[in-house]
Design an enzyme around this catalytic site. Structure first.
Site, PDB file in Angstrom:
ATOM      1  N   ASP B 305       0.852  -1.181   0.000  1.00 55.98           N
ATOM      2  CA  ASP B 305       0.000   0.000   0.000  1.00 55.98           C
ATOM      3  C   ASP B 305       0.888   1.232   0.000  1.00 55.98           C
ATOM      4  O   ASP B 305       1.912   1.259   0.676  1.00 55.98           O
ATOM      5  CB  ASP B 305      -0.891  -0.003   1.250  1.00 55.98           C
ATOM      6  CG  ASP B 305      -2.117  -0.860   1.033  1.00 55.98           C
ATOM      7  OD1 ASP B 305      -2.644  -0.838  -0.093  1.00 55.98           O
ATOM      8  OD2 ASP B 305      -2.525  -1.563   1.975  1.00 55.98           O
ATOM      9  N   ASP B 342     -14.608  15.739   8.708  1.00 60.25           N
ATOM     10  CA  ASP B 342     -13.763  14.710   8.105  1.00 60.25           C
ATOM     11  C   ASP B 342     -12.566  14.459   9.016  1.00 60.25           C
ATOM     12  O   ASP B 342     -11.708  15.307   9.184  1.00 60.25           O
ATOM     13  CB  ASP B 342     -13.305  15.206   6.726  1.00 60.25           C
ATOM     14  CG  ASP B 342     -12.536  14.146   5.972  1.00 60.25           C
ATOM     15  OD1 ASP B 342     -12.179  13.128   6.601  1.00 60.25           O
ATOM     16  OD2 ASP B 342     -12.294  14.339   4.781  1.00 60.25           O
ATOM     17  N   GLU B 346      -6.176  13.850   5.697  1.00 58.34           N
ATOM     18  CA  GLU B 346      -6.304  14.743   4.536  1.00 58.34           C
ATOM     19  C   GLU B 346      -7.310  15.856   4.841  1.00 58.34           C
ATOM     20  O   GLU B 346      -7.058  17.035   4.577  1.00 58.34           O
ATOM     21  CB  GLU B 346      -6.771  13.986   3.289  1.00 58.34           C
ATOM     22  CG  GLU B 346      -5.730  13.089   2.670  1.00 58.34           C
ATOM     23  CD  GLU B 346      -5.882  11.658   3.136  1.00 58.34           C
ATOM     24  OE1 GLU B 346      -6.493  11.460   4.217  1.00 58.34           O
ATOM     25  OE2 GLU B 346      -5.381  10.756   2.448  1.00 58.34           O
ATOM     26  N   THR B 377     -16.935   6.567   0.132  1.00 60.99           N
ATOM     27  CA  THR B 377     -16.994   5.126  -0.123  1.00 60.99           C
ATOM     28  C   THR B 377     -16.115   4.835  -1.327  1.00 60.99           C
ATOM     29  O   THR B 377     -15.830   5.727  -2.143  1.00 60.99           O
ATOM     30  CB  THR B 377     -18.413   4.638  -0.453  1.00 60.99           C
ATOM     31  OG1 THR B 377     -18.767   5.163  -1.734  1.00 60.99           O
ATOM     32  CG2 THR B 377     -19.437   5.057   0.570  1.00 60.99           C
ATOM     33  N   ALA B 378     -15.698   3.605  -1.403  1.00 63.18           N
ATOM     34  CA  ALA B 378     -14.829   3.210  -2.506  1.00 63.18           C
ATOM     35  C   ALA B 378     -15.574   3.327  -3.839  1.00 63.18           C
ATOM     36  O   ALA B 378     -14.969   3.486  -4.881  1.00 63.18           O
ATOM     37  CB  ALA B 378     -14.350   1.793  -2.302  1.00 63.18           C
ATOM     38  N   LYS B 395     -16.308  16.781  -2.320  1.00 66.08           N
ATOM     39  CA  LYS B 395     -14.889  16.772  -2.709  1.00 66.08           C
ATOM     40  C   LYS B 395     -14.521  15.326  -2.994  1.00 66.08           C
ATOM     41  O   LYS B 395     -15.000  14.395  -2.321  1.00 66.08           O
ATOM     42  CB  LYS B 395     -14.007  17.364  -1.607  1.00 66.08           C
ATOM     43  CG  LYS B 395     -14.192  16.668  -0.277  1.00 66.08           C
ATOM     44  CD  LYS B 395     -13.268  17.212   0.785  1.00 66.08           C
ATOM     45  CE  LYS B 395     -13.591  16.504   2.099  1.00 66.08           C
ATOM     46  NZ  LYS B 395     -12.516  16.260   2.975  1.00 66.08           N
TER      47      LYS B 395
END
Lengths: 566, 680
Positions: B305, B342, B346, B377-378, B395
């Site tokens: 990753d 959030d 980030e 979500t992915a 965003k």
């Protein structure tokens, strides 16, 4: 002395030089590519049609082995039948009798397995019919069997996952038509021109210089001697084999015969490189084999040319070397070279009596058969070597931090098990057989006194040599052993059978198992088997595993003799 | 946790010594064919020695000599057992220190009706629920079903910074023995007592459930084969010697046999395997089988990753690029509102960046009232917020937002397209922000590549391992980071099934793939990979799917795991080579000793000039016995792996362990003989 050494250097050099193009030719033929010998294809097709064989059908390793073993069984029964009835069959001008069943068993097996251990003397023991349809026939087909099995293993080493490993019959027939027959024809012609007989007439009466009348045995000799060498069979037409002046009349025939017997084993190694397009791999194999060969050759040539100190003490000049049991027309160096090539290559023909060689030479010859992987017999030499490669790959693969793999195929428990069985078999047959004989001899020396011409260390060497020769499918003998008895005929016959077929079945099975496996492409972390380092590893594996197991036995035979002599 | 690296701690040694005797039980010994034959030989020696006590037999040598041979053989066995026992003891101690953290603690069990009762942690069964609150210790492994908590996992990972675990998502796992620092969570028990990974690992280290790995089996076959060869050699020697009139004493036969069979590797083999798992444990990796460690050495492809492995933690917002016709300040404000809730690094970094541009986050909090949060979500690959007045701020990835605007029939400005490209090609991650499907601009997030990571990848490349970076970034960004970090390949905009596909494709080519993952959606890929390392913080599903669990949650751990695997295999290979190479010298010590008396000429083979036949045989067996403890440290630590390419590595190891294996015993046996010669 220099010219004698030059002589053997020339034979070896010429062999290697010619083996390379022959290797390329072999690869072309087995791959089925176009070659000059394609004019023989109709003949081959005819044979296949007659036999109801589809030579293009791919066969799995089990099918290969099944074909190989079945056809061998048929040949065995055929050979037994002829040998046991030859006395009443045609082509028997000298009226030689039929063989006893135990001798016929030993002889049939011995030639079937490309060993050619001879417990009889050709002049008196075989009819011309037997010489041609049993002996010569088996000399051709047993060699072709080995070559075909070898090509099956080549196929298994290809990249990718393969189930089918070519067609056994195709390889087998091509080995005969494209390789063995043409070259044997050439060799036989040279022999005929040099004076080797080629006739079906019986013994020739002759009045010697002393005025005695004698009868000289002859027969279809040249044809048989050619395949005897070329197919690494070794069984002579006459009892004295290539020491006999009619089997090996001149220094030139000696060179040609010696050349013929090393040629195909070396060419098979180069064929491997051409066939798989892995030239470096064949250099590695050739390098290891040659190193082993030279290591055995050097002391043998040295001691044979030095002469025998015990005889020197009696005041005999040793300038010519140790000439006991050797032919004056061939000399000590050529005899030593022959002794080693014929033992490492499981050919087993002799041009001098190994029994009379110096102890270290006798030991080198035995070591050649004990390791049995330096060039080795046609086709089977590489198969034996392959087993050592498997063991070496296993150990060195671990040493580079991966589970072991050979050319992208993992070597696991099953392959290891088979490799170990094959590797175990050789010392078991040799040491087990010798131990049995030694035990019998010790328990009743008077009854078995006829066995050993020389008791003591040398007698031990004779017994050890006999089983080594049988286990290595070599066929030469340390003569001086009274070996035509039921005990020797049957025990060596069993050794012969096991030692021929298990070492063919084993490597073919390993190769077949590997071929089916997942193929992992090479990376910087994988072990490369075509390097000098790996070659060194194989070399040591052969010496430490195969040769050292015989150290105690050799100590009691040739080494004890050597150190007592010097 | 304690990471005591001293190989022989007194407590462990005394336990191992005891075990060395316990393991003499033939039923245990028979698992190791090489050492079992030694045990048989030792038993025969004992009988011979006892027999001599009753009736002296000059052909067998003195009682003292035979008794000494017996003792040395017994020592050989004990040394081999000790090697295995010390490896087991170390593994157990290591695992035990981890387990100690989770001994009996009170647990607040909650039943179906919601009633609470306090039970002991050992009584918790799989599927039951318990509560934990700030200041309490989590009684057993489980998964959070309600709530969020900060947890101190230092007892297990040694990492002092607390971590956040919450219900749902990929960070829901909690480990027994760790401490809740804040909040309150409800947890479902995921393992039966005694069946946690740690318990399994401990069982793996202990003899009972330890299975031989495939490679270990193959090697055992090889070693058993060698042993058989030497059985043949020794048995046939009897008639040979009888023929030569040089009878050989039983002690000499057994000495020859024991010296020739590969006792060194035979005695150390299981210790090497255990030590491999132990080394993994020391690196805070729990392996579920010995095979996994072995396979790690074979890995061809590493899926890593990006975040945490190649780049430091997370991306940071470094710039707001507004779209034409949008005020710069407006973009910053809207981005901040969308990021207020959030919690990702980030998101936080966007708020921080906006603060430097005079956007006060506190004042903007009021917008949150009645707002609907849209989670990332992915699938949508975007997040945001819908305010109470209906304003939709989003965003997300450029193409996700582009789809959104274009579907709404709005224009997606060319300048934004250009900016996105520019940011991406500089290795940044562009985050496009929209308001009511109208593009406001781009937030540039930048990655910081870990220092020293290039060297690690170079090292991997020299091992022949291909590194693949997995990232959710777009291909441009991914390429920039991949080339800057020096990875060989990358999967951009990776969805969980992409990983799976990549693994399958590589495996189809015959390659072995390792990956690390934590989420439930990683589970199939973890299971598919040849080596799947799940993070301990990951979901239970991920941990079940992988074959290793990393307690540190450190993505670079894969690299270490590969090296541990290679070390394990190399240690086996080098010690086998060493053991076999030893035979040369042993032959030259014993064979002359066997025959010298009967055949004086064979004294010429006594190249070492050993004192007498008896001293030669004693020296050889003593050397053979001492070799095992001498090599225990090597077996436990492992042979160091150096990524210099396979051929160079083979050359090096062949020189040290092959040539060394030939020479060392010549020297060793001679030295021992000098001492033994004084007594015999």
């Amino acid at each position: 002395m220099f010219s004698e050494l030059l002589g053997i250097a020339i034979i070896f050099g010429a062999t290697v030089l010619l083996a390379i193009p022959l290797g390329l030719y072999l690869a072309t033929v087995y791959r089925g590519d176009k070659s000059w010998s394609d004019f023989l294809a109709p003949l081959e097709r005819l044979l296949f049609r007659a036999g109801g064989i589809d030579a293009r059908r791919g066969m799995s390793w089990q099918q290969h082995l099944m074909a190989l073993l079945t056809i061998n069984l048929v040949w065995f029964l055929f050979a037994m039948l002829i040998l046991c009835t030859q006395g009443v069959l045609p082509l028997n001008p000298d009226a030689n009798p039929s063989m006893s069943p135990d001798l016929a068993f030993n002889t049939a097996i011995s030639f079937l397995v490309n060993c050619n251990l001879q417990h009889y003397s050709g002049e008196s023991g075989l009819s011309y019919l037997s010489q041609v349809v049993v002996i010569m026939f088996l000399q051709f087909v047993s060699a072709a069997t080995g070559m075909a099995a070898c090509v099956v293993v080549f196929n298994a080493l290809k990249e990718g996952t393969n189930e089918k490993l070519g067609n056994f019959y195709d390889y087998f027939v091509k080995s005969l038509t494209r390789v063995l027959l043409p070259i044997a024809l050439l060799v036989a012609l040279v022999l005929v021109f040099q004076g080797t007989p080629m006739t079906f007439a019986g013994k020739q009466p002759l009045i010697t210089l002393q005025g005695d009348t004698t009868a000289v045995s002859r027969g279809p000799v040249a044809a048989m001697v050619a395949i005897k060498e070329l197919g690494t069979n070794g069984g002579g037409f006459f009892g004295a084999n290539s020491a006999h002046p009619l089997e090996n009349p001149t220094y030139l025939t000696n060179m040609v015969e010696n050349f013929a017997l090393v040629l195909i084993p070396i060419a098979m190694v180069f064929a491997l490189g051409f066939y798989l397009k892995r030239r470096r791999l064949s250099y590695m194999v050739f390098g290891v084999m040659t190193a082993g060969f030279l290591l055995l050759l050097a002391p043998t040539v040295y001691y044979e040319m030095q002469g025998n100190p015990a005889i020197a003490q009696m005041g005999t000049d040793m300038q010519l070397g140790a000439m006991e049991g050797k032919e004056i027309r061939l000399g000590a160096a050529a005899s030593a070279y022959w002794g080693i090539t014929n033992t490492i290559i499981s050919c087993g023909s002799v041009n001098s009596m190994h029994d009379s060689h110096m102890p270290i030479s006798g030991m080198s010859e035995m070591l050649g058969m004990m390791t049995n992987a330096f060039y080795g017999g046609v086709g089977v030499g590489f198969l034996n070597f392959f087993v050592f490669v498997i063991i070496a790959v296993f150990i060195s693969g671990l040493m580079v931090g991966r589970t072991p793999e050979l050319l992208g195929k993992k070597i696991e428990a099953r392959e290891m098990k088979i490799a170990i069985i094959v590797a175990l078999l050789h010392p078991l047959m040799i040491l087990g057989g010798t131990a049995m004989a030694a035990h019998l001899y010790v328990s009743n020396p008077t009854e078995y006194a006829g066995w050993l011409a020389n008791p003591g260390y040398h007698g031990f060497s004779e017994m050890l040599y006999e089983y080594t020769s049988a286990a290595a499918n070599n066929g030469s003998g340390f003569e001086g052993l009274g070996d035509n008895t039921p005990f020797w005929n049957i025990s060596t016959g069993v050794v012969l059978l096991l030692s021929r077929f298990l070492p063919v079945i084993g490597p073919v099975a390993i190769a077949g198992l590997l071929a089916r496996k997942k193929y992992t492409p090479e990376s910087a972390g994988t072990l490369r088997v075509d390097t000098a380092t790996f070659g060194l590893m194989v070399f040591f594996v052969i010496w430490i595993i195969a040769a050292l197991a015989f150290f105690p036995a050799l100590a009691l035979g040739p080494l004890a003799e050597h150190f007592s002599l010097y | 946790m304690s990471n005591n690296n001293s190989l022989f701690q007194p407590a462990l040694v005394s336990e191992a010594v005891k075990q060395a005797f316990v393991k003499l039980d033939p039923r245990v010994m028979v698992r190791n064919p090489v050492m079992f034959t030694v045990e048989l030989g030792t038993a025969v020696m004992l009988l011979v020695t006892l027999g001599l006590l009753v009736q002296p037999d000059p052909t067998q040598g003195s009682f003292g000599y035979n008794f000494t041979v017996f003792l040395v053989l017994l020592l050989t066995l004990l040394f081999a057992n000790f090697a295995e026992a010390i490896a087991e003891a170390r593994g157990k101690a290591q695992a035990g220190s981890l387990r100690k953290t989770r001994e009996e603690t009170p647990a607040r069990l909650v039943d179906e009706r919601g009633a609470e009762s306090v039970v002991s942690s050992s009584q918790l069964r799989k599927g039951q629920f318990f509560l934990v609150e700030a200041g309490e210790i989590i009684p057993t492994d489980g998964e959070i079903v309600e709530g969020l908590a900060t947890i101190d996992e230092s007892a297990i990972t040694g990492e002092s910074a607390p971590v956040i675990r919450e219900a749902g998502g990929d960070k829901s796992s909690v480990t027994g023995g760790t401490k809740v620092l804040s909040d309150r969570i409800k947890v479902v028990v995921t393992t039966e007592p005694g069946e946690s990974f740690l318990d399994k690992m401990i069982a793996l280290v202990e003899g009972a459930s330890r299975q031989k790995t495939p490679n270990e089996i193959a090697l055992t076959i090889l070693l058993a084969g060698f042993t058989l060869v030497f059985i043949i050699v020794c048995l046939t020697l009897q008639p040979f010697a009888a023929y030569a009139n040089t009878p050989i004493a039983v002690a000499s036969f057994i000495a020859l046999f024991v010296c020739l069979i590969p006792t060194t590797i035979g005695g150390l083999l299981s210790a090497i395997g255990i030590a491999g798992m132990d080394r993994a444990l020391r690196a805070n990796v729990i392996t579920k089988s010995g095979k996994a460690v072995e396979t790690a050495g074979d890995i061809d492809v590493l899926l890593l990753d990006k975040t945490g492995t190649i780049t430091i933690g997370n991306r940071k917002a470094t710039h707001f690029w507004h779209a034409p016709g949008v005020a710069a300040q407006h973009l910053a404000v809207m981005s901040t509102i969308a990021s207020l809730t959030d919690e990702t690094p980030e998101g936080k970094s966007i708020v921080e960046l906006a603060q430097t541009q005079q956007v006060d986050a506190l004042k903007l909090q009021s917008h949150l009232k009645g707002a609907e949060l849209i989670k990332f979500t992915a699938e949508t690959r975007s997040s945001g917020i819908t305010l109470a007045d209906g304003t939709r701020i989003r965003k997300g990835a450029a193409d996700a937002i582009r789809q959104l605007t274009e579907r709404a029939g709005k224009l997606y400005p060319a300048e934004v397209v250009e900016r996105v490209q520019l940011v991406a090609s500089n290795g940044g991650t562009p985050l496009v922000v929209s308001q009511n499907d109208e593009v406001l601009g781009v937030v540039e997030l930048q990655d910081i590549i870990k220092p020293g990571i290039q060297e690690r990848f170079e090292r991997l490349r020299r091992m022949g391992i291909k590194t693949v970076m997995v990232t959710g970034d777009n291909p441009l960004t991914a390429r920039f980071i991949a080339s800057a970090a020096g990875v060989d390949d990358f999967i951009a905009e990776a969805k969980p099934e992409d990983k799976m596909q990549y693994i399958r494709a590589e495996q189809q080519q015959g390659k072995l793939v390792a990956m690390m993952g934590d989420g439930t959606n990683d589970a199939p890929a973890l299971a598919q990979a040849d080596v799947g390392v799940a993070m301990n913080s990951g979901t239970q599903a991920a941990k079940e799917a992988g074959n290793m669990v990393d307690l540190d949650n450190d993505p670079t751990k894969l690299i270490e795991v590969v090296e541990i695997g290679k070390q394990l295999l190399m240690t086996r290979g080098t010690l086998t080579t060493f053991s076999i190479a030893n035979d040369v010298a042993k032959y030259f010590a014993i064979v002359p000793a066997l025959f010298m008396v009967g055949i004086p000429a064979l004294g010429a083979l006594n190249v070492m000039g050993l004192h007498s036949p008896q001293s030669a045989i004693l020296s050889a067996v003593i050397f053979n016995a001492l070799l095992i403890p001498a090599l225990v440290p090597l077996a436990l630590r492992g042979v160091a792996y150096q990524p210099v390419g396979a051929s160079a590595l083979l050359r090096r190891n062949l020189l040290i362990y092959g040539l060394g294996g030939v020479v060392a015993p010549f020297v060793g046996i001679k030295l021992i003989d000098l001492v033994v010669g004084l007594f015999v």
